[in-house]
Design a protein around this motif. Sequence first.
Motif, PDB file in Angstrom:
ATOM      1  N   ALA A 116       0.854  -1.122   0.167  1.00  0.00           N
ATOM      2  CA  ALA A 116      -0.060   0.153   0.172  1.00  0.00           C
ATOM      3  C   ALA A 116       0.905   1.291   0.079  1.00  0.00           C
ATOM      4  CB  ALA A 116      -1.040   0.051   1.322  1.00  0.00           C
ATOM      5  N   THR A 117       2.229   1.342   0.776  1.00  0.00           N
ATOM      6  CA  THR A 117       2.924   2.382   0.719  1.00  0.00           C
ATOM      7  C   THR A 117       3.650   2.550  -0.685  1.00  0.00           C
ATOM      8  OG1 THR A 117       3.110   2.152   3.185  1.00  0.00           O
ATOM      9  CG2 THR A 117       4.767   3.227   1.894  1.00  0.00           C
ATOM     10  N   PHE A 118       3.974   1.435  -1.267  1.00  0.00           N
ATOM     11  CA  PHE A 118       4.655   1.538  -2.678  1.00  0.00           C
ATOM     12  C   PHE A 118       3.495   2.136  -3.592  1.00  0.00           C
ATOM     13  CE2 PHE A 118       5.398  -0.552  -6.640  1.00  0.00           C
ATOM     14  CZ  PHE A 118       6.587  -0.010  -6.778  1.00  0.00           C
ATOM     15  N   PHE A 119       2.378   1.955  -3.615  1.00  0.00           N
ATOM     16  CA  PHE A 119       1.415   2.139  -4.660  1.00  0.00           C
ATOM     17  C   PHE A 119       1.117   3.584  -4.343  1.00  0.00           C
ATOM     18  CE2 PHE A 119      -0.389  -2.387  -4.802  1.00  0.00           C
ATOM     19  CZ  PHE A 119       0.467  -2.685  -5.928  1.00  0.00           C
ATOM     20  N   THR A 120       1.287   4.283  -3.126  1.00  0.00           N
ATOM     21  CA  THR A 120       1.124   5.765  -2.997  1.00  0.00           C
ATOM     22  C   THR A 120       2.357   6.470  -3.193  1.00  0.00           C
ATOM     23  OG1 THR A 120       1.016   5.509  -0.790  1.00  0.00           O
ATOM     24  CG2 THR A 120      -1.029   5.412  -1.914  1.00  0.00           C
TER      25      THR A 120
ATOM     26  N   PRO B 257       5.859   7.906  -5.239  1.00  0.00           N
ATOM     27  CA  PRO B 257       6.153   8.356  -6.775  1.00  0.00           C
ATOM     28  C   PRO B 257       6.528   7.140  -7.404  1.00  0.00           C
ATOM     29  CG  PRO B 257       7.199   9.948  -5.087  1.00  0.00           C
ATOM     30  CD  PRO B 257       6.680   8.741  -4.207  1.00  0.00           C
ATOM     31  N   VAL B 258       7.414   6.329  -7.212  1.00  0.00           N
ATOM     32  CA  VAL B 258       7.922   5.328  -8.021  1.00  0.00           C
ATOM     33  C   VAL B 258       6.910   4.199  -8.097  1.00  0.00           C
ATOM     34  CG1 VAL B 258      10.287   5.687  -7.302  1.00  0.00           C
ATOM     35  CG2 VAL B 258       8.878   4.043  -6.003  1.00  0.00           C
ATOM     36  N   GLY B 259       5.930   4.142  -7.295  1.00  0.00           N
ATOM     37  CA  GLY B 259       4.785   2.947  -7.432  1.00  0.00           C
ATOM     38  C   GLY B 259       3.493   3.333  -7.795  1.00  0.00           C
ATOM     39  N   SER B 260       3.226   4.592  -7.855  1.00  0.00           N
ATOM     40  CA  SER B 260       1.798   5.103  -8.203  1.00  0.00           C
ATOM     41  C   SER B 260       1.529   4.946  -9.853  1.00  0.00           C
ATOM     42  CB  SER B 260       1.705   6.400  -7.575  1.00  0.00           C
ATOM     43  OG  SER B 260       2.337   7.435  -8.161  1.00  0.00           O
ATOM     44  N   VAL B 261       0.293   5.125 -10.276  1.00  0.00           N
ATOM     45  CA  VAL B 261       0.068   5.269 -11.658  1.00  0.00           C
ATOM     46  C   VAL B 261      -0.828   6.588 -11.555  1.00  0.00           C
ATOM     47  CG1 VAL B 261       0.093   2.916 -12.223  1.00  0.00           C
ATOM     48  CG2 VAL B 261      -1.982   3.775 -11.389  1.00  0.00           C
ATOM     49  N   SER B 262      -0.834   7.274 -12.905  1.00  0.00           N
ATOM     50  CA  SER B 262      -1.337   8.598 -12.939  1.00  0.00           C
ATOM     51  C   SER B 262      -2.588   8.801 -12.779  1.00  0.00           C
ATOM     52  CB  SER B 262      -0.792   9.297 -14.504  1.00  0.00           C
ATOM     53  OG  SER B 262      -1.447   8.231 -15.418  1.00  0.00           O
ATOM     54  N   TRP B 263      -3.397   7.459 -13.041  1.00  0.00           N
ATOM     55  CA  TRP B 263      -4.980   7.646 -13.044  1.00  0.00           C
ATOM     56  C   TRP B 263      -5.468   6.964 -11.909  1.00  0.00           C
ATOM     57  CZ3 TRP B 263      -2.216   4.179 -16.091  1.00  0.00           C
ATOM     58  CH2 TRP B 263      -2.250   2.897 -15.697  1.00  0.00           C
ATOM     59  N   GLN B 264      -4.707   6.680 -10.676  1.00  0.00           N
ATOM     60  CA  GLN B 264      -5.291   5.902  -9.486  1.00  0.00           C
ATOM     61  C   GLN B 264      -5.982   6.774  -8.725  1.00  0.00           C
ATOM     62  OE1 GLN B 264      -1.543   4.176  -7.753  1.00  0.00           O
ATOM     63  NE2 GLN B 264      -1.433   5.989  -6.392  1.00  0.00           N
TER      64      GLN B 264
END
Length: 315
Positions: A296-300, A302-309
């Motif tokens: 969850a931390t990774f997905f939020t 800068p390196v793990g997020s995606v532009s549309w999430q």
Amino acid sequence: MISYVTCFFFFLFPHRYLASGDSLIRLAFSYRLGHSTVANSVHMVCAAIEKGMVEKFLPRPTPDTWKEVAQRFWEKWNFPNYLGALDGKHVVIQAPPLSGSQYFNYKKTFSIVLLGLVDADYRFRCIQVGDFGRTSDGGVYAGSDLGRGMESKTLHVPQSTSLPDAAHLGDVPYAMVADAAFPLKPYRMIPYPGHNLSQKKRVFNYRLSRARMVVENAFGILASRWRIFHRRINLHPIHVDTLVMAACILHNFLLSPSENVRLLEEAEGGRQMAPVPKMGGNRASREACAVRECFATFFTSPVGSVSWQDRMVIM
């Protein structure tokens, strides 16, 4: 000697039976042959497919295979350290004689369960076929070779490694994703339960849901290609098991790489599966909760997020 015409019909019947969903009696009537002749050809060809093709198109996973699957999921679905999407499908059958309620499921039909672990390109990597319809997906998984192998760590899953460009989060184990019908484990991620969730948890649920869609899509492709799965199968459960195995093997055989690239691409880009309610009082270990929190931390980040999430997560 067997004539070419006989061989043609021998292999035609299983294809017609799987692809059209016609009954064996109707196929026998159409070709003016005996019901037992058509039935035997279907059973024999499906058994031959299972015996002769399973090692090539449903091989036992190796460390290199797991790494290949994980890399493909990161490239296509933005989910790292991912072993596949796990779910079960009820294959509806005619109620076997003297079977009681063993095959009777919560959908009020009689069925056997197909449990599948699917990779990023909709291929089945591991399957379990033949459990009673009354058994839950979690129960089928717990008794399967996949479940026992993951629990005993005998499936050659690679060692934990850091997430892409996120070494500061530490090493994270390779994991499957599933819905709330399965318990949370360090090697199996499920959504955060509840409704009043933080932004980070909602993003995790979206990213997990997006990755988990591949198993639902794989079941949909399987049923659309082999329309026998749209009807009640009137065969003995032993023959149904062989038929389902053969259908999954042929599914992998027919799913070419070029087809995977375009198959459902437009429809899947930003979709999210409907949320699954919590289905029990599973008690997860601290290790499993820590692994989910790390994802969850990774997905939020800068390196793990995606532009549309953030647009897909409604607060």
